[in-house]
Design a protein around this motif. Structure first.
Motif, PDB file in Angstrom:
ATOM      1  N   LYS A   1       0.835  -1.197   0.000  1.00  0.00           N
ATOM      2  CA  LYS A   1       0.000   0.000   0.000  1.00  0.00           C
ATOM      3  C   LYS A   1       0.875   1.255   0.000  1.00  0.00           C
ATOM      4  O   LYS A   1       1.803   1.372   0.808  1.00  0.00           O
ATOM      5  N   PRO A   2       0.606   2.196  -0.886  1.00  0.00           N
ATOM      6  CA  PRO A   2       1.437   3.400  -0.989  1.00  0.00           C
ATOM      7  C   PRO A   2       1.519   4.227   0.298  1.00  0.00           C
ATOM      8  O   PRO A   2       2.588   4.734   0.641  1.00  0.00           O
TER       9      PRO A   2
ATOM     10  N   GLU B   1       3.778   2.437   2.693  1.00  0.00           N
ATOM     11  CA  GLU B   1       5.154   2.542   2.223  1.00  0.00           C
ATOM     12  C   GLU B   1       5.741   3.914   2.554  1.00  0.00           C
ATOM     13  O   GLU B   1       6.900   4.008   2.967  1.00  0.00           O
TER      14      GLU B   1
END
Length: 133
Positions: free
Chosen positions: A83-84, A87
């Motif tokens: 998941k961005p 991250e």
């Protein structure tokens, strides 16, 4: 208790230990005091640091191990993340941990230099040169 909380507690404990030790011992820099007006570290500061040098170094070693462990866990979590937002948070935590490692390394270097200049091998302050006139 999840792993994130455990890591946070371990890092906070280590930071308080090292920060408190540095503040108590005055190793962060040479400053003037009542017993040592020139800030050369030959008064109570040198006596205390020299007497507890092995304990201070042991605490710094423990702090370094905690930071290394935290960095390892964060990098592993970052590699597994998909998941961005997660991250980005992990990247921020990794950068913060690396900065703490850099700061600890600099502090260890200062302590080593201070000890070399002010402590004898017996763990006592080195005698200060006096001028006779």
């Amino acid at each position: 208790m999840n792993i994130k909380s455990k890591i946070g507690i371990a890092v906070a404990t280590g930071a308080l230990t090292i920060g408190g030790a540095a503040a108590a011992f005055g190793v962060g820099g040479a400053s003037a005091s009542a017993s040592d007006p020139t800030g050369t570290g030959t008064g109570a500061k040198a006596t205390f640091v020299c007497a507890h040098l092995t304990e201070i170094k042991a605490q710094e070693t423990l702090k370094g191990q905690l930071l290394t462990g935290r960095l390892s866990l964060l990098q592993e979590a970052r590699a597994a993340s998909t998941k961005p937002k997660a991250e980005a948070r992990l990247d921020k935590a990794i950068a913060k941990t690396q900065a703490a490692e850099t700061k600890l390394t600099a502090h260890e270097a200062k302590l080593t230099a201070f000890a070399a200049a002010h402590c004898t091998t017996a763990g006592t302050p080195a005698p200060t040169p006096t001028t006779t006139g």
